[in-house]
Structure formats: C-alpha cells, structure tokens
Design a protein around this motif. Sequence first.
Motif, PDB file in Angstrom:
ATOM      1  N   LEU A 139      28.025  32.961  23.900  1.00 48.52           N
ATOM      2  CA  LEU A 139      26.960  34.521  23.641  1.00 48.52           C
ATOM      3  C   LEU A 139      28.086  35.734  24.184  1.00 48.52           C
ATOM      4  O   LEU A 139      27.164  36.408  23.581  1.00 48.52           O
ATOM      5  CB  LEU A 139      26.281  34.206  25.177  1.00 48.52           C
ATOM      6  CG  LEU A 139      25.448  35.230  25.738  1.00 48.52           C
ATOM      7  CD1 LEU A 139      24.121  35.400  25.040  1.00 48.52           C
ATOM      8  CD2 LEU A 139      25.191  34.825  27.312  1.00 48.52           C
ATOM      9  N   LEU A 140      29.008  35.582  24.560  1.00 47.69           N
ATOM     10  CA  LEU A 140      30.049  37.000  24.043  1.00 47.69           C
ATOM     11  C   LEU A 140      30.224  37.342  23.021  1.00 47.69           C
ATOM     12  O   LEU A 140      29.905  39.049  23.012  1.00 47.69           O
ATOM     13  CB  LEU A 140      31.270  36.664  25.228  1.00 47.69           C
ATOM     14  CG  LEU A 140      31.447  36.651  26.654  1.00 47.69           C
ATOM     15  CD1 LEU A 140      32.523  36.413  26.610  1.00 47.69           C
ATOM     16  CD2 LEU A 140      30.384  37.770  27.200  1.00 47.69           C
ATOM     17  N   ALA A 141      30.199  36.745  21.864  1.00 46.90           N
ATOM     18  CA  ALA A 141      30.746  36.466  20.961  1.00 46.90           C
ATOM     19  C   ALA A 141      29.052  37.218  19.935  1.00 46.90           C
ATOM     20  O   ALA A 141      29.404  38.379  19.264  1.00 46.90           O
ATOM     21  CB  ALA A 141      30.891  35.345  20.004  1.00 46.90           C
ATOM     22  N   TYR A 142      27.893  37.279  20.473  1.00 47.34           N
ATOM     23  CA  TYR A 142      26.902  37.319  20.003  1.00 47.34           C
ATOM     24  C   TYR A 142      26.460  38.966  20.682  1.00 47.34           C
ATOM     25  O   TYR A 142      26.106  39.733  19.618  1.00 47.34           O
ATOM     26  CB  TYR A 142      25.743  36.351  20.451  1.00 47.34           C
ATOM     27  CG  TYR A 142      24.565  36.991  20.291  1.00 47.34           C
ATOM     28  CD1 TYR A 142      24.016  37.019  18.775  1.00 47.34           C
ATOM     29  CD2 TYR A 142      23.542  37.933  21.583  1.00 47.34           C
ATOM     30  CE1 TYR A 142      22.622  38.256  18.403  1.00 47.34           C
ATOM     31  CE2 TYR A 142      22.455  38.158  20.772  1.00 47.34           C
ATOM     32  CZ  TYR A 142      21.347  38.214  19.046  1.00 47.34           C
ATOM     33  OH  TYR A 142      20.556  39.203  19.173  1.00 47.34           O
ATOM     34  N   LEU A 143      26.718  38.992  21.919  1.00 49.25           N
ATOM     35  CA  LEU A 143      26.472  40.063  22.559  1.00 49.25           C
ATOM     36  C   LEU A 143      28.127  41.423  21.716  1.00 49.25           C
ATOM     37  O   LEU A 143      27.475  42.869  22.034  1.00 49.25           O
ATOM     38  CB  LEU A 143      26.699  40.051  23.876  1.00 49.25           C
ATOM     39  CG  LEU A 143      25.634  39.481  24.981  1.00 49.25           C
ATOM     40  CD1 LEU A 143      26.408  38.958  26.246  1.00 49.25           C
ATOM     41  CD2 LEU A 143      24.552  40.170  24.526  1.00 49.25           C
ATOM     42  N   LYS A 144      28.763  40.824  21.641  1.00 46.81           N
ATOM     43  CA  LYS A 144      30.043  42.034  21.604  1.00 46.81           C
ATOM     44  C   LYS A 144      29.277  42.509  19.885  1.00 46.81           C
ATOM     45  O   LYS A 144      29.475  43.963  19.908  1.00 46.81           O
ATOM     46  CB  LYS A 144      31.029  41.674  21.021  1.00 46.81           C
ATOM     47  CG  LYS A 144      31.903  40.831  22.309  1.00 46.81           C
ATOM     48  CD  LYS A 144      31.857  42.608  22.984  1.00 46.81           C
ATOM     49  CE  LYS A 144      32.545  41.905  24.559  1.00 46.81           C
ATOM     50  NZ  LYS A 144      32.717  43.293  25.094  1.00 46.81           N
ATOM     51  N   ILE A 145      28.843  41.584  19.099  1.00 46.02           N
ATOM     52  CA  ILE A 145      28.458  42.364  17.821  1.00 46.02           C
ATOM     53  C   ILE A 145      27.768  42.542  17.863  1.00 46.02           C
ATOM     54  O   ILE A 145      27.188  43.940  16.953  1.00 46.02           O
ATOM     55  CB  ILE A 145      28.942  41.279  16.648  1.00 46.02           C
ATOM     56  CG1 ILE A 145      28.738  41.353  14.880  1.00 46.02           C
ATOM     57  CG2 ILE A 145      27.339  40.564  16.878  1.00 46.02           C
ATOM     58  CD1 ILE A 145      29.992  42.396  14.324  1.00 46.02           C
ATOM     59  N   ARG A 146      26.151  42.466  18.995  1.00 45.89           N
ATOM     60  CA  ARG A 146      25.301  43.232  19.387  1.00 45.89           C
ATOM     61  C   ARG A 146      25.596  44.728  19.210  1.00 45.89           C
ATOM     62  O   ARG A 146      24.599  45.502  18.528  1.00 45.89           O
ATOM     63  CB  ARG A 146      24.084  42.805  19.867  1.00 45.89           C
ATOM     64  CG  ARG A 146      23.713  41.456  19.488  1.00 45.89           C
ATOM     65  CD  ARG A 146      22.608  41.609  18.507  1.00 45.89           C
ATOM     66  NE  ARG A 146      20.825  42.090  18.720  1.00 45.89           N
ATOM     67  CZ  ARG A 146      20.850  42.951  17.745  1.00 45.89           C
ATOM     68  NH1 ARG A 146      20.347  42.470  16.696  1.00 45.89           N
ATOM     69  NH2 ARG A 146      19.345  43.247  18.743  1.00 45.89           N
TER      70      ARG A 146
END
Length: 220
Positions: A139-146
């Motif tokens: 989830l953190l990986a996704y939020l960072k790229i967003r």
Amino acid sequence: MLSNLTTSLKYIIAIIASFLILLGFYVMLNITYPYYSFKTDIDFLLTKQSILHVKIWRLSFYLHISSSLLVLLFGWLQFVKIIIEKTPKFHRLLGKIYVLSVLLLCAPSGLIMGIYANGGLWSKLSFVIISVLWWTFTLLAYLKIRKGNVNHHIHWMIRSYALTLTALTLRLYVLVLPHYFILPAKEMYTLVAWLSWIPNLIIAEIMIGLKLFTWKHSLP
C-alpha cells in the motif's frame, strides 16, 4: 571507472537475481499445479486434514497459491528496466495488478492461513506479521507513486517484493535446514517461519542502502 564498476555490479546482480527468481517461479509452478486437482491428500494438505472442513481456510488456500504465483512473476517484471523505459503503460498495468493482487488476495488470504498455521503460536504469529507487513508495504508503495515520489515508491516495492519472495525462501529452508539442524518438527517449522522473511527484509534494506535501484527522473 568506479561508476562503470558499479553499473557492471548492478547488472550482474540483476542477471543472477532474475535467473534465481525465474527458476523459483518454475519450481513453485510445479509445486502448485497438483493442488488444482482439488484432491485433499497432496503434500501440504496432508498436514491440514483437521481443518479442511473450514471453508474460509480452504478458499484462502487456493486463492493464496494462485495469486502468489501471479505476484511472484509480475513483481519481478516491475524491476525490469527495459519494461519501465520502453513500455511504461505495461509497467503501470503490471504494477496495478501486483498491488491489487497483494492487497485484495495474497495478503488477506495469507493472514487467514497464518491464523491456522502449523507449528503453534509463534509460527502463527510469524505468518500473521508477514501478511500485515506485506499488505502495508505494498500500500505504501502505491501511495508513494501516486504522490510522484519515485525513489520511495521503489524502496517500498523492494520491501514488498522481499516478502513476496517468502514463498521461495520458506521452501528453500524447509529443504536445507533439516540437514544442518536437528530439531523437533514443531520447533523446526517455527524456525523456518521466521527465517523465511526476516533475512529477506534485511537484504532489501541493504539493497536500498546501497542504492542498487534508484531513478533519477519521473517514471514515464
């Protein structure tokens, strides 16, 4: 000169890691395939006879083995530079499939399986922690790229994929450790449960610290 050596080292590490991951994927495919006969007297299921009647565990098992194969392959493809540079749309598609698979299928089903894991309380605790961390890191990986934070996105993806590789390292330890340690079955399984992911995360942090995967520009 030093820059060339560093680039060569990164290339060699990438080639070796890719070979080992693809070999592991092939092995996992062969291990997983027999379970799709839906027979209950196969390998791992022989140790779960007492809970095969639990529908949520049985559903979680099949969801987990299927989705874990998917993320094992797609997660590796996320780090293939030529895909990132030449086919950015494909990279993003693979990323979305990976994230959704981990968040909605792999980690939740792993959590349920962890609650029913062999080996007693400490073994169960290990598998539950893996599932929670796996879900959180992804989830953190996704939020960072967003948010456009590419390098932090890569760091969290490395941590997420390190836990994806638990599928391989667990089975490696199951094969290797009994030849070097003489422990009762319960204690051996507990040892394997913790070793299957902690060294993975240590290696992930070393890779992040050495900046083996960095990106100087925004992803295409």
